[in-house]
Design an enzyme around this catalytic site. Structure first.
Site, PDB file in Angstrom:
ATOM      1  N   GLU A  74     -48.964  14.200  25.480  1.00  0.00           N
ATOM      2  CA  GLU A  74     -48.049  14.636  24.478  1.00  0.00           C
ATOM      3  C   GLU A  74     -46.772  14.733  24.562  1.00  0.00           C
ATOM      4  O   GLU A  74     -45.512  14.714  24.187  1.00  0.00           O
ATOM      5  CB  GLU A  74     -48.872  15.616  23.480  1.00  0.00           C
ATOM      6  CG  GLU A  74     -49.746  14.704  22.747  1.00  0.00           C
ATOM      7  CD  GLU A  74     -50.841  15.372  23.971  1.00  0.00           C
ATOM      8  OE1 GLU A  74     -52.200  15.143  23.498  1.00  0.00           O
ATOM      9  OE2 GLU A  74     -51.522  15.903  24.753  1.00  0.00           O
ATOM     10  N   ARG A 277     -54.744  13.724  37.726  1.00  0.00           N
ATOM     11  CA  ARG A 277     -54.342  14.226  36.456  1.00  0.00           C
ATOM     12  C   ARG A 277     -53.470  15.599  36.517  1.00  0.00           C
ATOM     13  O   ARG A 277     -52.481  15.803  36.448  1.00  0.00           O
ATOM     14  CB  ARG A 277     -54.576  12.929  35.389  1.00  0.00           C
ATOM     15  CG  ARG A 277     -54.077  14.166  34.095  1.00  0.00           C
ATOM     16  CD  ARG A 277     -53.195  13.308  33.326  1.00  0.00           C
ATOM     17  NE  ARG A 277     -52.714  13.713  32.249  1.00  0.00           N
ATOM     18  CZ  ARG A 277     -51.940  12.555  31.226  1.00  0.00           C
ATOM     19  NH1 ARG A 277     -51.239  11.715  32.031  1.00  0.00           N
ATOM     20  NH2 ARG A 277     -51.730  13.249  30.472  1.00  0.00           N
ATOM     21  N   MET A 317     -46.484  17.219  41.119  1.00  0.00           N
ATOM     22  CA  MET A 317     -46.459  16.906  40.045  1.00  0.00           C
ATOM     23  C   MET A 317     -45.004  17.035  39.943  1.00  0.00           C
ATOM     24  O   MET A 317     -44.173  17.087  40.261  1.00  0.00           O
ATOM     25  CB  MET A 317     -45.933  18.290  39.326  1.00  0.00           C
ATOM     26  CG  MET A 317     -47.774  19.276  39.135  1.00  0.00           C
ATOM     27  SD  MET A 317     -48.886  17.734  38.004  1.00  0.00           S
ATOM     28  CE  MET A 317     -47.842  18.556  36.620  1.00  0.00           C
ATOM     29  N   GLY A 318     -44.426  15.842  38.477  1.00  0.00           N
ATOM     30  CA  GLY A 318     -43.291  15.270  38.689  1.00  0.00           C
ATOM     31  C   GLY A 318     -42.717  14.015  39.115  1.00  0.00           C
ATOM     32  O   GLY A 318     -41.910  13.671  39.309  1.00  0.00           O
ATOM     33  N   GLU A 319     -43.719  13.493  39.937  1.00  0.00           N
ATOM     34  CA  GLU A 319     -43.202  12.053  40.987  1.00  0.00           C
ATOM     35  C   GLU A 319     -43.943  10.610  40.215  1.00  0.00           C
ATOM     36  O   GLU A 319     -43.994  10.369  40.852  1.00  0.00           O
ATOM     37  CB  GLU A 319     -43.923  12.646  42.765  1.00  0.00           C
ATOM     38  CG  GLU A 319     -42.904  13.943  43.259  1.00  0.00           C
ATOM     39  CD  GLU A 319     -43.313  14.038  44.591  1.00  0.00           C
ATOM     40  OE1 GLU A 319     -43.895  12.914  44.863  1.00  0.00           O
ATOM     41  OE2 GLU A 319     -43.115  14.997  45.439  1.00  0.00           O
ATOM     42  N   ASN A 343     -51.274   6.647  30.296  1.00  0.00           N
ATOM     43  CA  ASN A 343     -50.146   6.137  28.913  1.00  0.00           C
ATOM     44  C   ASN A 343     -49.826   4.948  30.027  1.00  0.00           C
ATOM     45  O   ASN A 343     -49.461   4.531  31.152  1.00  0.00           O
ATOM     46  CB  ASN A 343     -48.495   6.944  29.008  1.00  0.00           C
ATOM     47  CG  ASN A 343     -47.467   6.666  28.792  1.00  0.00           C
ATOM     48  OD1 ASN A 343     -47.588   5.454  28.396  1.00  0.00           O
ATOM     49  ND2 ASN A 343     -46.664   7.492  28.662  1.00  0.00           N
ATOM     50  N   PRO A 344     -49.661   3.847  30.075  1.00  0.00           N
ATOM     51  CA  PRO A 344     -49.473   2.504  29.910  1.00  0.00           C
ATOM     52  C   PRO A 344     -47.694   1.986  29.898  1.00  0.00           C
ATOM     53  O   PRO A 344     -47.609   1.660  31.118  1.00  0.00           O
ATOM     54  CB  PRO A 344     -50.373   1.666  30.029  1.00  0.00           C
ATOM     55  CG  PRO A 344     -50.508   1.926  28.557  1.00  0.00           C
ATOM     56  CD  PRO A 344     -50.334   3.320  28.466  1.00  0.00           C
ATOM     57  N   LEU A 345     -47.439   2.775  29.273  1.00  0.00           N
ATOM     58  CA  LEU A 345     -46.095   2.162  29.438  1.00  0.00           C
ATOM     59  C   LEU A 345     -44.840   2.975  30.740  1.00  0.00           C
ATOM     60  O   LEU A 345     -43.677   2.494  30.692  1.00  0.00           O
ATOM     61  CB  LEU A 345     -45.311   3.104  27.931  1.00  0.00           C
ATOM     62  CG  LEU A 345     -46.271   1.712  26.719  1.00  0.00           C
ATOM     63  CD1 LEU A 345     -45.675   2.707  25.809  1.00  0.00           C
ATOM     64  CD2 LEU A 345     -46.217   0.017  26.663  1.00  0.00           C
ATOM     65  N   GLU A 346     -45.298   3.695  31.195  1.00  0.00           N
ATOM     66  CA  GLU A 346     -44.853   5.211  32.325  1.00  0.00           C
ATOM     67  C   GLU A 346     -44.368   3.776  33.195  1.00  0.00           C
ATOM     68  O   GLU A 346     -43.266   3.235  33.207  1.00  0.00           O
ATOM     69  CB  GLU A 346     -45.256   5.615  32.803  1.00  0.00           C
ATOM     70  CG  GLU A 346     -45.364   7.125  31.832  1.00  0.00           C
ATOM     71  CD  GLU A 346     -46.126   8.614  32.198  1.00  0.00           C
ATOM     72  OE1 GLU A 346     -45.261   8.921  32.235  1.00  0.00           O
ATOM     73  OE2 GLU A 346     -47.047   7.997  32.656  1.00  0.00           O
TER      74      GLU A 346
END
Length: 677
Positions: A74, A277, A317-319, A343-346
């Site tokens: 989210e 995740r 995290m964040g990579e 999320n597949p859009l990333e």
């Protein structure tokens, strides 16, 4: 704003009362579960008080826009909307809540200290009431599907509009909501919805979201920002073919490790990049990889990837976007594991087609569109995954065709953030962001003060001491609580009002009130309400400073400093000089209607608190014990109170140029005001 009158607002249904009993009964086990989960992820043990609504109070964030994004997904979804929102709304007046520490870390990674984060309250009456009282938001924006009944009940009771953005609702979730009609029926008319897809919009329409409040704006994740710079790979990775499995769970990792022992030996240049995740699983995943017998390196170890390394575990995290950018093949986690899909859009936003498994119920319409357009491929199990990997990497034209489809799909669906903002914007307008001012807090000798630094660079006890203001002029014609003093600070004129008791209580103490926290004191609540009304461009004075001064341990005194309205006089003063023109009565009626349109209840609407300036502009002052109310049955009574005040003054002062006929133009002004945009 202050503490809004819960008891005077929307009734609580019998099913909701039952829900409240259940939520209270489950509160202790839930907090215990959070503590237990904190063994593996310490973040769950931090800030447990915030889960009960005890969030720190920041005066400049009272009246904020509150965005709730439950977890990482989210937070990622709301990023494009937040970027668009901050082009129109000040960052200091936005607060984002999450339920998970990973969501909090994702927010911190994106925004640092620019956006304030708090943990969301559990859904019990006490926790939610404390949270709302300490934040006092003007608007709640829920991301995707966070519909908590007590949150929504108390937002209705406090006249706080609620928007559900990037709304996604599966048929299963819709069936669940239909099983509880008594609990959920009041929720649907309350929401303004920006749906992520047409299917979700139709399900929400079927549940009862009114047509004018339902909008199919598209998926915010299509607007995800591509990293500004592409960071180069380490030299030892530049000759490798990277297969990135992102946001994985145990079932995803098990499938990849099963096929990798077969694929890796015959394709030694291929490197599997696993990105779990949840950070609390990093050690667990490392143990699984080690048990598989594959050669691997943990990112956190700092060890270089050798030519024989088969798996790179990203335990940081964040990579994820960095690895998607450099991938030769991308897999979306949570789809071979029965989680529902992430999320597949990333990866698609950086031109990558995607592989995914059968478990995509979290965003089924999106995954169906990806498969239909050729931008991705669904695999049912590890065997099909192995076949697809070999086909994509050994047939470059297949990958290129799918990559082109991915880019086209992204381009075709972008713009959701602008469409969503257009839906949400009317919920805070006509707020003027220039009036959403900064606020500073100070404590001097036990006295807490809030002040607007645009007006005053600092405050002290002298600021609120009428004796220190030599030459101050009494302004009001009322008695007792109505008295105010014209003072000068920094070369500017302001109105200082010391809060006084009225009625029988004044015989016991004329200016001391039972102890309360500063944010709950009379002055701070009026200061906050004035800030809210000024942002709505209502005809009220500017709040400049407010003071809470504890006295004798059990009491406090309060003062407020507001902007001067030059040349103004109240209605009683004007009527002692001359009759008011019909246009002036109409201006007064319009000013009252403006307050009522924004659901602002004035507890003491009388002729002394209505002002006219030399240009004929009407103003309303003295908002002690006032607030925002739901409903409308109180509005005629509010007007009748004013009428009694006008009649009463006719018996107290002379001359006094008032007749009953003057009420008609006032009501004409009240009734003719168009609704706000």
């Amino acid at each position: 704003m202050g503490r809004r009158p819960l008891a005077l607002s929307s009734p609580v249904s019998l099913p909701h009362r039952a829900y409240r009993l259940l939520s209270r009964a489950l509160a202790a086990p839930l907090l215990g579960w959070l503590w237990w989960r904190g063994r593996r992820e310490p973040g769950y043990r931090q800030n447990l008080r915030q889960r009960l609504g005890f969030i720190p109070i920041d005066p400049e964030q009272l009246g904020c826009i509150w965005i709730h994004a439950a977890s990482v997904g989210e937070v990622q979804a709301m990023q494009p909307l937040l970027h668009a929102l901050l082009e129109e709304w000040p960052a200091h007046a936005v607060v984002v809540s999450t339920q998970t520490p990973t969501g909090a870390r994702a927010l911190q990674t994106h925004w640092g200290d620019q956006i304030r984060h708090v943990y969301a309250p559990i859904d019990t009456p006490g926790a939610v009431a404390r949270f709302l009282n300490r934040l006092q938001p003007r608007l709640l924006i829920l991301v995707e599907r966070e519909l908590w009944p007590e949150w929504l009940q108390q937002c209705r009771a406090n006249a706080i509009p609620v928007a559900l953005v990037n709304a996604r609702l599966s048929e299963g979730s819709a069936r669940t909501y239909r099983r509880w009609p008594g609990l959920m029926r009041p929720v649907w008319p309350q929401l303004t919805v920006a749906a992520a897809d047409t299917a979700s919009a139709e399900r929400l329409r079927g549940l009862g979201v009114p047509e004018p409040r339902l909008h199919d704006t598209g998926n915010l994740k299509f607007d995800v920002a591509v990293p500004a710079a592409r960071v180069a790979l380490a030299p030892e990775l530049q000759g490798r073919t990277l297969l990135v499995a992102g946001s994985t769970h145990e079932g995803d990792e098990a499938a990849w490790l099963a096929i990798w022992s077969e694929l890796s030996p015959v394709n030694p240049s291929w490197l599997l990049v696993l990105v779990p995740r949840h950070p609390q699983r990093f050690d667990e995943v490392a143990a699984h990889v080690q048990h598989s017998g594959l050669s691997f390196v943990r990112r956190s170890s700092g060890q270089a990837v050798a030519p024989g390394t088969q798996v790179l575990l990203i335990d940081a995290m964040g990579e994820l976007m960095h690895w998607y950018q450099h991938a030769s093949l991308c897999f979306v986690g949570g789809t071979l594991a029965p989680v529902g899909g992430h999320n597949p859009l990333e990866p698609m936003s950086v031109g990558q087609p995607v592989l995914f498994g059968p478990h995509v119920h979290n965003a089924a319409p999106l995954f169906e569109e990806i498969a239909r357009s050729g931008a991705g491929e669904r695999v049912r199990d590890a065997r099909e995954l192995a076949a697809a990997v070999q086909r994509w990497l050994m047939q470059p034209e297949t990958w290129q065709r799918r990559a082109h489809a991915a880019r086209e799909l992204i381009a075709r669906n972008q713009g959701a953030s602008a469409r969503t903002l257009a839906v949400v914007r009317p919920l805070w307008r006509p707020a003027h962001t220039g009036n959403v001012s900064r606020v500073r807090a100070s404590v001097d000798a036990g006295r807490t003060a809030w002040f607007d630094p645009h007006h005053l660079s600092q405050v002290s006890a002298r600021t609120f001491d009428p004796i220190a203001h030599v030459g101050g002029t009494a302004l009001a014609t009322g008695s007792g609580r109505g008295q105010a003093l014209l003072v000068h600070e920094g070369g500017q004129g302001y109105v200082l009002r010391h809060y006084r008791r009225g009625g029988l209580m004044a015989r016991l103490s004329h200016d001391r009130f039972w102890r309360a926290a500063p944010h709950d004191s009379r002055a701070m609540r009026e200061f906050t309400l004035l800030r809210l009304m000024r942002s709505w461009q209502l005809p009220v004075p500017e709040p400049v400073a407010a003071s809470h001064w504890p006295r004798a341990g059990l009491f406090y005194e309060a003062d407020i400093l507001v902007g001067l309205i030059p040349g103004s006089a109240n209605v009683v003063q004007r009527l002692q000089q001359r009759p008011l023109a019909p246009a002036e009565w109409q201006a007064l009626g319009r000013a009252i209607r403006q307050l009522h349109e924004r659901q602002v209840f004035h507890a003491d609407l009388n002729a002394h608190n209505l002002l006219l300036d030399p240009a004929g502009q009407a103003w309303i002052v003295d908002f002690d014990k006032c607030g925002v109310r739901t409903g409308g049955d109180w509005k005629p009574r509010n007007l009748e109170r004013l009428r009694r005040s006008l009649r009463k003054e006719a018996t107290r002062v002379a001359p006094y140029h008032w007749t009953e006929a003057d009420w008609a133009p006032l009501m004409a002004g009240y009734q003719d005001l168009p609704a706000p945009p």
